[in-house]
Design a protein around this motif. Structure first.
Motif, PDB file in Angstrom:
ATOM      1  N   LEU A  14       0.757  -0.674  -0.367  1.00 17.36           N
ATOM      2  CA  LEU A  14       0.385   0.076  -0.330  1.00 17.36           C
ATOM      3  C   LEU A  14       0.932   1.477   0.287  1.00 17.36           C
ATOM      4  O   LEU A  14       0.625   2.168  -0.494  1.00 17.36           O
ATOM      5  CB  LEU A  14      -0.532  -0.132   1.531  1.00 17.36           C
ATOM      6  N   LEU A  17       2.524   1.696  -3.871  1.00 20.54           N
ATOM      7  CA  LEU A  17       1.524   2.197  -4.274  1.00 20.54           C
ATOM      8  C   LEU A  17       1.452   3.965  -3.819  1.00 20.54           C
ATOM      9  O   LEU A  17       1.630   4.528  -5.651  1.00 20.54           O
ATOM     10  CB  LEU A  17       0.074   1.762  -3.988  1.00 20.54           C
ATOM     11  N   LEU A  18       0.754   3.925  -3.174  1.00 14.81           N
ATOM     12  CA  LEU A  18       0.511   5.823  -2.344  1.00 14.81           C
ATOM     13  C   LEU A  18       1.719   6.482  -2.666  1.00 14.81           C
ATOM     14  O   LEU A  18       2.074   7.410  -4.009  1.00 14.81           O
ATOM     15  CB  LEU A  18       0.645   6.258  -0.950  1.00 14.81           C
ATOM     16  N   GLY A  20       4.380   5.878  -5.697  1.00 11.24           N
ATOM     17  CA  GLY A  20       4.718   5.915  -7.135  1.00 11.24           C
ATOM     18  C   GLY A  20       3.332   7.122  -7.126  1.00 11.24           C
ATOM     19  O   GLY A  20       3.760   7.681  -8.015  1.00 11.24           O
ATOM     20  N   ILE A  21       2.220   7.392  -6.472  1.00  6.44           N
ATOM     21  CA  ILE A  21       1.253   8.196  -7.531  1.00  6.44           C
ATOM     22  C   ILE A  21       1.965   9.199  -6.282  1.00  6.44           C
ATOM     23  O   ILE A  21       1.574   9.725  -7.757  1.00  6.44           O
ATOM     24  CB  ILE A  21      -0.182   8.125  -6.324  1.00  6.44           C
ATOM     25  N   ARG A  23       4.395  10.894  -6.861  1.00  9.50           N
ATOM     26  CA  ARG A  23       6.239  10.594  -6.808  1.00  9.50           C
ATOM     27  C   ARG A  23       6.788  11.632  -6.929  1.00  9.50           C
ATOM     28  O   ARG A  23       8.193  11.802  -6.662  1.00  9.50           O
ATOM     29  CB  ARG A  23       6.751  10.171  -8.599  1.00  9.50           C
ATOM     30  N   GLU A 103      18.583  11.335  -8.318  1.00  9.59           N
ATOM     31  CA  GLU A 103      18.183  10.597  -9.834  1.00  9.59           C
ATOM     32  C   GLU A 103      17.633   9.743  -9.486  1.00  9.59           C
ATOM     33  O   GLU A 103      16.046   9.426  -9.788  1.00  9.59           O
ATOM     34  CB  GLU A 103      19.960  10.820 -10.404  1.00  9.59           C
ATOM     35  N   ARG A 104      17.563   9.088  -8.680  1.00  7.46           N
ATOM     36  CA  ARG A 104      17.276   7.501  -7.826  1.00  7.46           C
ATOM     37  C   ARG A 104      15.957   7.985  -7.322  1.00  7.46           C
ATOM     38  O   ARG A 104      15.140   7.430  -7.321  1.00  7.46           O
ATOM     39  CB  ARG A 104      17.999   6.220  -7.617  1.00  7.46           C
ATOM     40  N   TYR A 107      13.803   8.569  -9.941  1.00  7.07           N
ATOM     41  CA  TYR A 107      12.903   8.039 -10.384  1.00  7.07           C
ATOM     42  C   TYR A 107      12.234   6.543  -9.787  1.00  7.07           C
ATOM     43  O   TYR A 107      12.814   5.143  -9.642  1.00  7.07           O
ATOM     44  CB  TYR A 107      14.011   6.401 -11.278  1.00  7.07           C
ATOM     45  N   TYR A 108      11.894   6.619  -8.574  1.00  4.26           N
ATOM     46  CA  TYR A 108      10.948   5.548  -8.216  1.00  4.26           C
ATOM     47  C   TYR A 108      11.445   3.879  -6.684  1.00  4.26           C
ATOM     48  O   TYR A 108      11.468   2.800  -7.560  1.00  4.26           O
ATOM     49  CB  TYR A 108      10.132   4.499  -8.920  1.00  4.26           C
ATOM     50  N   PHE A 115       8.037  -2.601  -2.859  1.00  2.00           N
ATOM     51  CA  PHE A 115       8.054  -3.801  -2.955  1.00  2.00           C
ATOM     52  C   PHE A 115       8.597  -5.045  -2.911  1.00  2.00           C
ATOM     53  O   PHE A 115       7.868  -5.824  -2.908  1.00  2.00           O
ATOM     54  CB  PHE A 115       7.361  -3.191  -4.745  1.00  2.00           C
TER      55      PHE A 115
ATOM     56  N   THR B  70       0.816   6.866 -13.491  1.00  2.00           N
ATOM     57  CA  THR B  70      -0.149   7.132 -11.910  1.00  2.00           C
ATOM     58  C   THR B  70      -1.718   5.987 -11.778  1.00  2.00           C
ATOM     59  O   THR B  70      -2.229   5.870 -11.673  1.00  2.00           O
ATOM     60  CB  THR B  70      -0.667   8.667 -11.818  1.00  2.00           C
ATOM     61  N   LEU B  73      -0.918   2.504 -11.627  1.00  2.00           N
ATOM     62  CA  LEU B  73      -0.361   2.349  -9.368  1.00  2.00           C
ATOM     63  C   LEU B  73      -2.024   2.368  -8.913  1.00  2.00           C
ATOM     64  O   LEU B  73      -1.962   2.291  -7.876  1.00  2.00           O
ATOM     65  CB  LEU B  73       0.600   3.860  -9.638  1.00  2.00           C
ATOM     66  N   TRP B 147      19.677   9.696 -16.831  1.00  2.00           N
ATOM     67  CA  TRP B 147      21.467   9.500 -17.270  1.00  2.00           C
ATOM     68  C   TRP B 147      21.331   9.317 -19.099  1.00  2.00           C
ATOM     69  O   TRP B 147      20.732   8.652 -19.589  1.00  2.00           O
ATOM     70  CB  TRP B 147      21.246   8.068 -15.822  1.00  2.00           C
TER      71      TRP B 147
END
Lengths: 499, 149
Positions: A14, A17-18, A20-21, A23, A103-104, A107-108, A115, B70, B73, B147
């Protein structure tokens, strides 16, 4: 029915997912990921307490009864591993806050970390072979992303190998599951165990068992370890830490579970094969750790040795030896995470992972140096620290078993030799890196270590407690070993109402 | 050279409604008959891919200003939350419930929590399929990838 069981799986999903939404908001992601792991940890520790008080807890998802629906089962082994995994992941997250880079983060990184942890926790929880496959895949897909995130050349070249190896092993896993369902008509682990006990472990079932053994060995880096050093060497420190601490351990857990609950009727085939593989793993890992001059590779080969040692301890298959193996497994999770964090910190300071580029760091980083020494001694198994109890039990039981089956003498000898190799390889880093003339002044250092030491201290404290508090912890681990060695307990808990 | 897409575009304008209607039918007939969130979502995604083919990425994005990452997700989130709601009611995780209600226009209708779950699945499938199409239709230099090779 006991809904608490699902929480260690549900909370990271959960929250991931939140994250990611939302981000764009890195601060929100950081807070939520810490909160999620703290909640997961709390649930895991509560589960340990519940299992010790009330026995194995199960949850039938959607209310469908056991052999037909999917069950989540948490026995003491799973609960302890969940607790250790959440501790390690909290420390790793704190380490990542300071070292992973913007940077990372954009990007999630944080969602995929969640996960990954959800997948790992799912593997520990599931009582169904197909769901074990699904959770493996959740974990692996997240690990593919974390491995290639950043897109540097070594990451991509190692990433391709890692993905190919794992796709092959997952395919074999699926094929084995198909065969098993064809032969036995069920995939619920407890039910599988019952059916095999009823018809006997025929040749066909043993072949499937060995196919599964190959799959799990690939994941656990047991003998089939060749993908591991390269892949772990290409990763940024925080991600290497979580991989080293959790991923191979899931493979070991799967071996322990399947070969004590389901395929335990022909130990002269499966368990002896495992023992031989474990002994070879220790030997190869030890040689790798000794010869390399790159601290990343040394750390990676130490992971391989640890895998070999745990599996060897488990194959001795007496209650005390299995207790030792579980004790050593959890020690290995905590201490490998610590080792990888310390190695990562050294690389951040020096800007290189070659031993010849470092010298005399103790002048400016005394705490780092002493923490490294503690982790080296703990991994070797010096008495008050965490490696000792597990090692002692495994060696002692291995010698007793050796009287019946001389092969185990060789195993014990290689185990002790690999211990010496661990000590040599890590002290080599300590001596070359921390002793000698100080070549790097604080302003010449490539990165700063602010905030990186805190998670290391956290894990060192956990490790010291795991060794020093053995009196307190031992009953829990013993209970885990007892439920692992007696399939009837597990089967009774899962299928109690049916049979 | 600019290709003439007039026929494809005209046909698409009509066919898209048929596909979408069929997708909705598959979705709603869901958990009692063949169909459901995955099939419905996949068919919807096919309709949108047809739009991509007939027009171009930019036009479709202007018409449907949704971030598909989105969306997927959010879809999984809705599905998991639907499963979790049974936890709050004291039932096992992922338990479903249903009931019959009399609604205006539709008369007596079966409403299920599985439908909510399927909505999440459909969103996830549409989002995921279009994210993939999006990713392979783009050149890496177009993306704001930090990158750069």
């Amino acid at each position: 029915m006991y809904n608490l069981v699902v929480l260690p799986l549900l909370i990271p999903v959960l929250c991931g997912l939140l994250m990611g939404i939302f981000r764009k908001s890195i601060a929100f992601q950081k807070c939520l990921s810490l909160l999620s792991l703290l909640l997961t940890g709390a649930a895991a520790f509560y589960l340990v307490q519940q299992v010790s008080a009330r026995g194995i807890q199960i949850l039938e998802l959607g209310g469908w009864q056991a052999p037909f629906g999917i069950v989540l089962v948490v026995d003491m082994l799973a609960a302890l591993l969940l607790a250790a995994a959440s501790l390690v992941s909290i420390a790793c997250l704190l380490f990542a806050f300071k070292s992973i880079g913007p940077e990372r983060e954009k990007y999630y990184f944080y969602p995929f970390l969640q996960f990954l942890i959800a997948g790992v926790n799912g593997c520990f929880l599931t009582g169904d072979l197909f769901n074990l496959y699904v959770c493996f895949e959740v974990m692996l897909v997240a690990s593919y992303v974390l491995l290639s995130l950043g897109g540097s050349k070594p990451q991509l070249s190692e990433g391709i190998k890692y993905v190919v190896i794992n796709v092959i092993s997952s395919t074999l896993f699926l094929i084995a599951i198909g065969y098993l369902y064809g032969v036995l008509g069920t995939l619920n682990m407890a039910h599988l165990s019952l059916r095999i006990a009823a018809i006997g472990q025929t040749g066909l079932v043993s072949v499937i068992a060995i196919l599964l053994l190959i799959v799990f060995s690939l994941k656990a880096a047991l003998f089939l370890y060749f993908w591991l050093p390269g892949a772990y060497g290409a990763l940024p420190p925080a991600i290497a830490t979580i991989f080293a601490a959790l991923l191979t351990k899931v493979g070991i857990y799967a071996i322990m579970r399947m070969f004590s609950l389901v395929f335990y009727h022909q130990p002269q085939i499966t368990h002896d094969l495992l023992a031989v593989m474990a002994v070879l793993t220790m030997l190869i890992g030890g040689i790798g750790a000794v010869v390399h001059g790159d601290i990343r590779n040394i750390a990676a080969y130490n992971v391989v040795i640890g895998v070999g040692f745990v599996v060897f301890g488990w194959t001795v298959f007496t209650p005390a030896a299995v207790t030792g193996a579980i004790y050593y497994l959890i020690h290995d999770m905590l201490m490998k995470a610590l080792l990888f964090m310390l190695v990562g910190t050294i690389i951040i300071i020096v800007g290189s992972s070659k031993l010849r580029d470092m010298s005399g760091m103790i002048t400016h980083h005394p705490l780092l140096g002493w923490l490294f020494l503690i982790s080296a001694l703990a991994l070797t198994g010096i008495p008050p620290l965490s490696g000792f109890v597990g090692k002692y039990l495994i060696i002692q039981e291995g010698l007793t078993r050796g009287a019946v089956h001389t092969g185990y003498y060789i195993g014990v000898a290689v185990g002790l030799l690999s211990t010496l190799m661990i000590l040599y390889s890590l002290i080599k880093i300590f001596v070359r890196g921390f002793w000698g003339e100080t070549t790097l002044s604080p302003d010449m250092e490539k990165g700063n270590t602010r905030g990186l030491i805190l998670p290391c201290i956290l894990l060192t404290a956990a490790g010291v407690f795991w060794g020093g508090g053995a009196e307190l912890i031992y009953p829990y681990v013993e209970m885990a070993a007892a439920s692992l060695l007696d399939p009837a307990i597990y089967i009774g808990a899962v299928l109690g109402e049916v049979i | 050279m600019r290709t003439n897409n007039l026929i494809l575009q005209t046909v698409t304008k009509i066919v898209i409604f048929i596909i979408m209607t069929f997708a909705f039918f598959l979705f709603i007939s869901g958990h009692n008959n063949p169909g459901g969130g995955f099939a419905g979502g996949m068919t919807t995604a096919a309709a949108l891919v047809l739009l991509y083919l007939a027009y171009d990425v930019k036009t479709v994005h202007e018409g449907i200003p949704v971030d598909f990452k989105t969306l997927s997700l959010l879809g999984v989130f809705i599905a998991v939350v639907t499963g979790t709601s049974s936890l709050v009611m004291g039932k096992p995780f992922l338990n479903q419930s249903f009931g019959y209600y009399t609604l205006p226009l539709l008369g007596e209708t079966e409403l299920t929590t599985a439908l909510l779950f399927d909505t999440g699945v459909a969103m996830a499938v549409v989002g995921m399929a279009l994210t993939i199409i999006d990713a392979i239709s783009k050149d890496i230099s177009e993306d704001n990838c930090p990158w750069k090779p």
